[in-house]
Design a protein around this motif. Sequence first.
Motif, PDB file in Angstrom:
ATOM      1  N   GLN A   1      -6.481   2.108   7.873  1.00 39.92           N
ATOM      2  CA  GLN A   1      -5.904   0.764   7.661  1.00 39.92           C
ATOM      3  C   GLN A   1      -4.495   0.866   7.099  1.00 39.92           C
ATOM      4  OE1 GLN A   1      -8.671  -1.102   5.031  1.00 39.92           O
ATOM      5  NE2 GLN A   1      -9.768  -2.124   6.682  1.00 39.92           N
ATOM      6  N   ASN A   2      -4.331   1.739   6.109  1.00 42.83           N
ATOM      7  CA  ASN A   2      -3.018   1.877   5.476  1.00 42.83           C
ATOM      8  C   ASN A   2      -1.995   2.486   6.419  1.00 42.83           C
ATOM      9  OD1 ASN A   2      -3.736   0.734   3.108  1.00 42.83           O
ATOM     10  ND2 ASN A   2      -3.984   2.641   1.982  1.00 42.83           N
ATOM     11  N   ALA A   3      -2.416   3.508   7.174  1.00 47.62           N
ATOM     12  CA  ALA A   3      -1.475   4.148   8.107  1.00 47.62           C
ATOM     13  C   ALA A   3      -0.960   3.102   9.097  1.00 47.62           C
ATOM     14  CB  ALA A   3      -2.155   5.301   8.834  1.00 47.62           C
TER      15      ALA A   3
ATOM     16  N   LYS B   1      -1.038  -0.323   8.712  1.00 39.57           N
ATOM     17  CA  LYS B   1      -0.350  -1.467   8.109  1.00 39.57           C
ATOM     18  C   LYS B   1       0.977  -1.063   7.450  1.00 39.57           C
ATOM     19  CE  LYS B   1      -2.859  -4.573   6.025  1.00 39.57           C
ATOM     20  NZ  LYS B   1      -3.800  -4.960   4.972  1.00 39.57           N
ATOM     21  N   HIS B   2       0.951   0.030   6.704  1.00 44.81           N
ATOM     22  CA  HIS B   2       2.143   0.392   5.924  1.00 44.81           C
ATOM     23  C   HIS B   2       2.974   1.489   6.596  1.00 44.81           C
ATOM     24  CE1 HIS B   2       0.293  -1.936   2.781  1.00 44.81           C
ATOM     25  NE2 HIS B   2      -0.769  -1.158   2.790  1.00 44.81           N
ATOM     26  N   GLY B   3       2.276   2.522   7.089  1.00 47.37           N
ATOM     27  CA  GLY B   3       3.000   3.678   7.622  1.00 47.37           C
ATOM     28  C   GLY B   3       3.673   3.363   8.952  1.00 47.37           C
TER      29      GLY B   3
ATOM     30  N   PHE C   1      -2.324  -2.149  -7.337  1.00 46.55           N
ATOM     31  CA  PHE C   1      -0.927  -1.887  -6.974  1.00 46.55           C
ATOM     32  C   PHE C   1      -0.772  -2.040  -5.458  1.00 46.55           C
ATOM     33  CE2 PHE C   1       2.418   0.707  -5.220  1.00 46.55           C
ATOM     34  CZ  PHE C   1       3.510   0.214  -5.923  1.00 46.55           C
ATOM     35  N   THR C   2       0.103  -2.932  -5.054  1.00 45.46           N
ATOM     36  CA  THR C   2       0.350  -3.133  -3.628  1.00 45.46           C
ATOM     37  C   THR C   2       1.795  -3.536  -3.402  1.00 45.46           C
ATOM     38  OG1 THR C   2      -0.226  -4.439  -1.674  1.00 45.46           O
ATOM     39  CG2 THR C   2      -0.492  -5.535  -3.784  1.00 45.46           C
ATOM     40  N   THR C   3       2.355  -3.132  -2.257  1.00 46.14           N
ATOM     41  CA  THR C   3       3.681  -3.610  -1.892  1.00 46.14           C
ATOM     42  C   THR C   3       3.529  -4.767  -0.901  1.00 46.14           C
ATOM     43  OG1 THR C   3       3.746  -1.964  -0.139  1.00 46.14           O
ATOM     44  CG2 THR C   3       4.823  -1.382  -2.225  1.00 46.14           C
ATOM     45  N   ASN C   4       2.280  -5.202  -0.728  1.00 47.15           N
ATOM     46  CA  ASN C   4       2.000  -6.209   0.298  1.00 47.15           C
ATOM     47  C   ASN C   4       1.243  -7.405  -0.276  1.00 47.15           C
ATOM     48  OD1 ASN C   4       1.820  -7.259   2.931  1.00 47.15           O
ATOM     49  ND2 ASN C   4      -0.229  -6.368   3.202  1.00 47.15           N
TER      50      ASN C   4
ATOM     51  N   GLY D   1      -2.477  -8.190   0.546  1.00 51.15           N
ATOM     52  CA  GLY D   1      -2.986  -6.891   0.076  1.00 51.15           C
ATOM     53  C   GLY D   1      -3.577  -7.035  -1.322  1.00 51.15           C
ATOM     54  N   THR D   2      -4.680  -6.315  -1.568  1.00 47.25           N
ATOM     55  CA  THR D   2      -5.291  -6.385  -2.899  1.00 47.25           C
ATOM     56  C   THR D   2      -4.807  -5.230  -3.774  1.00 47.25           C
ATOM     57  OG1 THR D   2      -7.127  -4.961  -2.299  1.00 47.25           O
ATOM     58  CG2 THR D   2      -7.415  -7.326  -1.930  1.00 47.25           C
ATOM     59  N   GLY D   3      -4.359  -4.161  -3.136  1.00 45.38           N
ATOM     60  CA  GLY D   3      -3.975  -2.975  -3.905  1.00 45.38           C
ATOM     61  C   GLY D   3      -5.184  -2.206  -4.396  1.00 45.38           C
TER      62      GLY D   3
ATOM     63  N   GLY E   1      -7.329  -0.591  -2.023  1.00 43.68           N
ATOM     64  CA  GLY E   1      -7.723   0.410  -1.018  1.00 43.68           C
ATOM     65  C   GLY E   1      -7.612   1.844  -1.517  1.00 43.68           C
ATOM     66  N   MET E   2      -6.427   2.222  -2.008  1.00 46.25           N
ATOM     67  CA  MET E   2      -6.228   3.617  -2.420  1.00 46.25           C
ATOM     68  C   MET E   2      -6.954   3.926  -3.721  1.00 46.25           C
ATOM     69  SD  MET E   2      -4.838   5.167  -0.024  1.00 46.25           S
ATOM     70  CE  MET E   2      -4.915   6.721  -0.883  1.00 46.25           C
ATOM     71  N   ASN E   3      -7.112   2.915  -4.566  1.00 44.57           N
ATOM     72  CA  ASN E   3      -7.865   3.147  -5.797  1.00 44.57           C
ATOM     73  C   ASN E   3      -9.329   3.454  -5.464  1.00 44.57           C
ATOM     74  OD1 ASN E   3      -9.556   1.569  -8.207  1.00 44.57           O
ATOM     75  ND2 ASN E   3      -7.935   2.930  -8.893  1.00 44.57           N
TER      76      ASN E   3
HETATM   77  N1  LIG Z   1       0.231   5.532   4.978  1.00 44.92           N
HETATM   78  C1  LIG Z   1       1.058   4.867   4.159  1.00 44.92           C
HETATM   79  N2  LIG Z   1       2.386   4.770   4.435  1.00 44.92           N
HETATM   80  C2  LIG Z   1       3.227   4.096   3.609  1.00 44.92           C
HETATM   81  N3  LIG Z   1       2.826   3.464   2.471  1.00 44.92           N
HETATM   82  C3  LIG Z   1       1.515   3.518   2.151  1.00 44.92           C
HETATM   83  C4  LIG Z   1       0.565   4.216   2.971  1.00 44.92           C
HETATM   84  N4  LIG Z   1      -0.648   4.105   2.389  1.00 44.92           N
HETATM   85  C5  LIG Z   1      -0.484   3.379   1.273  1.00 44.92           C
HETATM   86  N5  LIG Z   1       0.811   3.002   1.124  1.00 44.92           N
HETATM   87  C6  LIG Z   1       1.378   2.238  -0.011  1.00 44.92           C
HETATM   88  O1  LIG Z   1       0.445   2.255  -1.081  1.00 44.92           O
HETATM   89  C7  LIG Z   1       0.178   0.919  -1.517  1.00 44.92           C
HETATM   90  C8  LIG Z   1      -1.246   0.837  -2.040  1.00 44.92           C
HETATM   91  O2  LIG Z   1      -2.200   0.954  -0.975  1.00 44.92           O
HETATM   92  P1  LIG Z   1      -3.597   0.212  -1.095  1.00 44.92           P
HETATM   93  O3  LIG Z   1      -4.418   0.551   0.093  1.00 44.92           O
HETATM   94  O4  LIG Z   1      -4.178   0.522  -2.431  1.00 44.92           O
HETATM   95  O5  LIG Z   1      -3.193  -1.346  -1.114  1.00 44.92           O
HETATM   96  P2  LIG Z   1      -2.792  -2.279   0.119  1.00 44.92           P
HETATM   97  O6  LIG Z   1      -3.024  -1.559   1.417  1.00 44.92           O
HETATM   98  O7  LIG Z   1      -1.425  -2.790  -0.138  1.00 44.92           O
HETATM   99  O8  LIG Z   1      -3.834  -3.468  -0.032  1.00 44.92           O
HETATM  100  P3  LIG Z   1      -5.266  -3.529   0.729  1.00 44.92           P
HETATM  101  O9  LIG Z   1      -5.811  -2.138   0.766  1.00 44.92           O
HETATM  102  O10 LIG Z   1      -6.063  -4.491  -0.042  1.00 44.92           O
HETATM  103  O11 LIG Z   1      -4.932  -4.061   2.113  1.00 44.92           O
HETATM  104  C9  LIG Z   1       0.461   0.045  -0.301  1.00 44.92           C
HETATM  105  O12 LIG Z   1       0.773  -1.284  -0.685  1.00 44.92           O
HETATM  106  C10 LIG Z   1       1.647   0.773   0.328  1.00 44.92           C
HETATM  107  O13 LIG Z   1       2.863   0.434  -0.303  1.00 44.92           O
END
Ligand SMILES: Nc1ncnc2c1ncn2[C@@H]1O[C@H](COP(=O)(O)OP(=O)(O)OP(=O)(O)O)[C@@H](O)[C@H]1O
Length: 233
Positions: A126-128, A130-132, A179-182, A187-189, A191-193
Motif C-alpha cells: 500500500q505504501n509503495a 501510495k507514497h513511493g 505519523f503521516t505525510t498524508n 492517512g492514519t500514520g 501502517g508502518m507502526n
Molecule cells: N515506500 C515509501 N515511499 C515513500 N514514503 C513512504 C513509503 N512508505 C512509507 N512512507 C512514508 O512514511 C509515512 C508513514 O507511513 P504509514 O504507512 O505509517 O502511514 P500512511 O501510509 O501515511 O497512512 P495509512 O497507512 O493509514 O494509509 C507515510 O506517510 C510516508 O510519508
Amino acid sequence: MGNCLTANTHGSRALKDLLKELEAGTLSKSAMMRKIEDAAESQNIIDRNLRSAISLLERFKRISVEQHEERPSTFTMRGEIENVLVAFTNTLKQLPDLTINVQGDENLEVRSYAGIIWQILTNLLQNALKHGLPGGEGIIDIIYRVQREEGTDYLVIIFEDDGVGMPREVRDRMFEPFFTTNREGGGTGLGMNIVYNLIKQLDGTLHCVSNPDMGTRFVMKIPLISNGDANGQ
Ligand SMILES: Nc1ncnc2c1ncn2[C@@H]1O[C@H](COP(=O)(O)OP(=O)(O)OP(=O)(O)O)[C@@H](O)[C@H]1O
Ligand SMILES: [Mg+2]
C-alpha cells in the motif's frame, strides 16, 4: 486527537468571545450567529475525529486479537505473496506502467504466521503504491530467502520500490504511531507502526534505507519456527 484539541481550543475561544461581548453589550445579532456557528463547526470536527479515533482503536484491538489467535502454520512464501497481490488485483490492473518482480525459490516452505506476514506485506505494498510510486510508474521488488545464522533459520524478505524515497525527517519518524505525510488524503500514520510492532512480536528485525529520489528498501528478518518448537503445534 490533535485535530480534536485544535477544534476544542477554537470552539472554547469562540464561546469565550461570545460571553465577553454579551457582557459588554456590544454584540450584534449577526456576530452572535457567526460565533455560534463557529462553535458548532468545532463540535462537528471534534465529533468526526473522535469517531475516527474510536474506529482506529477498534482496528488496533482487532489486530492484536487476530495475532493472539493465530497459530503458526507451514506455507509457501510464494503462495503468501501471491495472496497479497491477489488482494490488489483491481488496483494493479489500472497500473500498466508498474512492474512487480518476485524473486525467491517458488517451492520454499516456511513455518511462521502467515496472517501476520500477509499484513506486513499488504501495508508495505500500500505504501509503495501510495507514497513511493504515486504516479503508478516504477518497479517493486519482493525478494525472499531463508538464511541460517548462529543456528537459527531466518526468513529474510526484502521489499523495495524505485520511487520518490523519503527525506531523512520522514524516514526517522516513519514508525511513530500517527505519523503521516498524508493526513489530508486520509492517512492514519498507523501502517508502518503496525508493521514495526508485528515484526517485533515475531522477534524479527526491520531496517529501512531510503533517500529522496532513490527509492525505499525494507529488509526484514524473521526467525522461523522449527517443527519441533513447543509453539509450533
Ligand atoms: N515506500 C515509501 N515511499 C515513500 N514514503 C513512504 C513509503 N512508505 C512509507 N512512507 C512514508 O512514511 C509515512 C508513514 O507511513 P504509514 O504507512 O505509517 O502511514 P500512511 O501510509 O501515511 O497512512 P495509512 O497507512 O493509514 O494509509 C507515510 O506517510 C510516508 O510519508
Ligand atoms: Mg500506510
